[in-house]
Write an enzyme that holds these catalytic residues in place. Structure first.
Site, mmCIF file in Angstrom:
data_model
loop_
_atom_site.group_PDB
_atom_site.id
_atom_site.type_symbol
_atom_site.label_atom_id
_atom_site.label_comp_id
_atom_site.label_asym_id
_atom_site.label_seq_id
_atom_site.Cartn_x
_atom_site.Cartn_y
_atom_site.Cartn_z
ATOM 1 N N HIS A 131 5.372 9.200 3.778
ATOM 2 C CA HIS A 131 4.304 8.195 3.677
ATOM 3 C C HIS A 131 4.020 7.588 5.061
ATOM 4 O O HIS A 131 2.866 7.411 5.459
ATOM 5 C CB HIS A 131 4.722 7.030 2.770
ATOM 6 C CG HIS A 131 4.926 7.368 1.338
ATOM 7 N ND1 HIS A 131 6.065 7.068 0.650
ATOM 8 C CD2 HIS A 131 4.094 7.964 0.432
ATOM 9 C CE1 HIS A 131 5.953 7.440 -0.610
ATOM 10 N NE2 HIS A 131 4.760 7.997 -0.771
ATOM 11 N N LYS B 120 5.327 1.873 -15.923
ATOM 12 C CA LYS B 120 6.465 2.507 -15.238
ATOM 13 C C LYS B 120 7.386 1.440 -14.676
ATOM 14 O O LYS B 120 6.924 0.550 -13.946
ATOM 15 C CB LYS B 120 5.950 3.329 -14.046
ATOM 16 C CG LYS B 120 5.766 4.792 -14.309
ATOM 17 C CD LYS B 120 5.728 5.498 -12.966
ATOM 18 C CE LYS B 120 4.976 6.800 -13.001
ATOM 19 N NZ LYS B 120 4.671 7.286 -11.652
ATOM 20 N N ARG C 107 0.896 17.667 0.777
ATOM 21 C CA ARG C 107 2.165 18.306 1.144
ATOM 22 C C ARG C 107 2.099 19.819 0.989
ATOM 23 O O ARG C 107 2.685 20.564 1.761
ATOM 24 C CB ARG C 107 3.298 17.778 0.263
ATOM 25 C CG ARG C 107 3.686 16.368 0.602
ATOM 26 C CD ARG C 107 4.616 15.804 -0.428
ATOM 27 N NE ARG C 107 3.959 15.754 -1.726
ATOM 28 C CZ ARG C 107 4.409 15.081 -2.776
ATOM 29 N NH1 ARG C 107 5.543 14.434 -2.684
ATOM 30 N NH2 ARG C 107 3.745 15.059 -3.908
ATOM 31 N N SER D 251 9.182 10.275 -3.177
ATOM 32 C CA SER D 251 10.028 9.127 -3.522
ATOM 33 C C SER D 251 10.958 9.485 -4.675
ATOM 34 O O SER D 251 12.120 9.080 -4.690
ATOM 35 C CB SER D 251 9.163 7.929 -3.930
ATOM 36 O OG SER D 251 8.323 7.542 -2.870
HETATM 37 O O1 PNS Z 1 2.322 7.537 -5.064
HETATM 38 P P1 PNS Z 1 1.581 8.074 -6.255
HETATM 39 O O2 PNS Z 1 2.164 7.543 -7.542
HETATM 40 O O3 PNS Z 1 1.455 9.572 -6.245
HETATM 41 O O4 PNS Z 1 0.071 7.491 -6.127
HETATM 42 C C1 PNS Z 1 -0.907 7.757 -7.097
HETATM 43 C C2 PNS Z 1 -1.999 6.669 -7.026
HETATM 44 C C3 PNS Z 1 -1.351 5.315 -7.265
HETATM 45 C C4 PNS Z 1 -2.641 6.708 -5.669
HETATM 46 C C5 PNS Z 1 -3.061 6.972 -8.126
HETATM 47 O O5 PNS Z 1 -2.424 7.068 -9.369
HETATM 48 C C6 PNS Z 1 -4.137 5.896 -8.175
HETATM 49 O O6 PNS Z 1 -5.041 5.899 -7.377
HETATM 50 N N1 PNS Z 1 -3.971 4.935 -9.124
HETATM 51 C C7 PNS Z 1 -4.838 3.795 -9.254
HETATM 52 C C8 PNS Z 1 -5.612 3.806 -10.574
HETATM 53 C C9 PNS Z 1 -6.847 4.665 -10.421
HETATM 54 O O7 PNS Z 1 -7.739 4.398 -9.627
HETATM 55 N N2 PNS Z 1 -6.877 5.758 -11.242
HETATM 56 C C10 PNS Z 1 -7.954 6.704 -11.210
HETATM 57 C C11 PNS Z 1 -7.688 7.795 -10.175
HETATM 58 S S1 PNS Z 1 -9.036 8.925 -10.086
#
Ligand code: PNS
Length: 163
Positions: free
Chosen positions: A17, A41, A90, A127
């Site tokens: 990150h 979660k 990645r 993570s």
């Molecule tokens: O670190 P992660 O859990 O892989 O991150 C994923 C994250 C938090 C970036 C993604 O789930 C997100 O953008 N969540 C916010 C809610 C949202 O906007 N959902 C619609 C995505 S198209």
């Protein structure tokens, strides 16, 4: 002022990150790190703890702001007039889901997503894997920043004592 956001769960922030945030901080005037809150979660760290760790390890860049957000990422971007989301990629396996999110976010609000290829050193890093290895006593010192390692070691010891 050119702004971008690096979103994620950051439970906890890893060197992978940090690599992406550092590179974004060289491309944009201000980089917002958005810690997205997922109430379904239970994280290893609270959102406040995650933010504290990110603030500590990104303070040296001078243009990184850390905030928590509950809700859609596009709403976070709209409220702060952020036109770009920066994400690390990645591997090809990341691409399908990341493309879906990028297209959905663009369709919802016009925000662009820019993909930065992760450094090969961190292409396997997440993570979740860090937490799993640390939970079994494996060495993750080369995968997370030092302040994160310290808190992770402490939290794992607390969790082990609870069982
Ligand atoms: O670190 P992660 O859990 O892989 O991150 C994923 C994250 C938090 C970036 C993604 O789930 C997100 O953008 N969540 C916010 C809610 C949202 O906007 N959902 C619609 C995505 S198209």
């Amino acid at each position: 002022m050119r702004r971008a956001v690096c979103p994620g769960s950051f439970d906890p922030i890893t060197n992978g990150h940090l690599d992406i945030i550092e590179r974004a901080s060289k491309l944009y005037d201000v980089v917002h790190v958005a810690v997205l809150i997922n109430k379904s979660k239970r994280g290893l760290f609270t959102v406040e703890e995650r933010m504290g760790m990110i603030e500590e390890v990104t303070a040296c860049y001078g243009n990184v702001q850390v905030e928590a957000h509950h809700g859609l990422l596009v709403d976070f971007c709209r409220d702060r007039e952020i036109p770009a989301i920066v994400k690390g990629l990645r591997a090809v396996s990341d691409f399908d889901y990341e493309l879906q999110m990028a297209q959905m976010n663009h369709g919802l609000s016009g925000v662009e997503t820019l993909f930065v290829p992760t450094s090969p050193t961190y292409s396997f890093l997440s993570s979740s894997l860090v937490k799993e290895v640390a939970a079994y006593g494996g060495d993750v010192g080369h995968l997370v920043p030092a302040p994160v390692l310290e808190r992770l070691t402490r939290r794992m010891a607390e969790r082990a004592a609870e069982q």
